[in-house]
Enzyme design. Sequence first.
Site, PDB file in Angstrom:
ATOM      1  CB  SER A 102      48.716  26.892  35.726  1.00 17.22           C
ATOM      2  OG  SER A 102      48.309  25.540  35.732  1.00 17.22           O
ATOM      3  CG  ASP A 147      40.946  28.737  35.478  1.00 18.80           C
ATOM      4  OD1 ASP A 147      40.363  29.210  36.467  1.00 18.80           O
ATOM      5  OD2 ASP A 147      41.272  27.541  35.375  1.00 18.80           O
TER       6      ASP A 147
END
Length: 326
Positions: A102, A147
């Site tokens: 995230s 990510d």
Amino acid sequence: MIIARSPLRITLGGGGTDLPSYYEQFGGFLVSAAIDKYVYVTVLRPFTEGIFLKYSKLEHVERVDEVEHPIIREALRMMNLRTPQIELTTLADIPAGTGLGSSGSFTTALIKALYAHRRRLLHSSEVARLACEIEIDRLREPVGKQDQYIAAYGGVTCFDFNPDGSVHARPLGISIDTLYELEDHLLLFFTGFSRSAGTILQDQKSRSEQSDAGMIENLHYVKDLGYRSQQLLEQGRCAEFGELMHEHWEHKKRRSRGMSNPQIDEWYEYGRSHGAIGGKLVGAGGGGFLLFYAEERRRLRAAMVRAGLEEVRFRFDFEGTKVMLS
């Protein structure tokens, strides 16, 4: 108003080799998949001067240096706003600290939104590079590059992390049938544990920088598992990939004592005895989501419900970080 979104991700093989402490010496490789769960960032110009931020906290400050949120502060510094008059709001489908990348997704969405607000276009590679600059170079977070890159690119993607810091991305060469099979048989369950990846990744970073033989050998093996995952998936051997996930998890647990805990181990073995071929904890470890590959999906789902775990159903995302409204 500008609205940008970035997908979250699951790692399919080679996770951990994207940290600079490893790839700067040996080069890293992994296979990652963006999923249709998102982080959203909205940007607009309010009628009053100042910087207005709405995330898990509310901030209203006059100058960039006064911003408490580190990623937002560094992104605004990067934009070099002379007279800040901006409002930022963030939302997410999945809470932070659950192992789905995230932070990287948030940073890429933020950069995309800010640059769109200034009417400047960025290629996916540039979005990812700037996100890494903020998190790794400016904030010195002990994180890798996976990510940011998978969020920016989307898809089911192979990444080479080169010792010189460059990153090469290419789509995993699988058929549509294999793609659907993979989507259908990968199941994601929330453990209820949220955590910061920093502590676990800091340990890996320190031991890699000190050339700890056990850590380096583990990461070499995991990188090889990444290549084997690529090969099996490109050959359409999904069930064998599921078995490889179990091997991957066994090696991942040896990397840090904080990687798992007795409750997670119990759930994992329960899943394996109720239809899962293999699986692992997604992300740095210590909590978040259990990802299983299961051919007996209904049996596994029923077992996980009995164990009290909630499933998050997903499909792959092939758009990456994008502006949805401008």
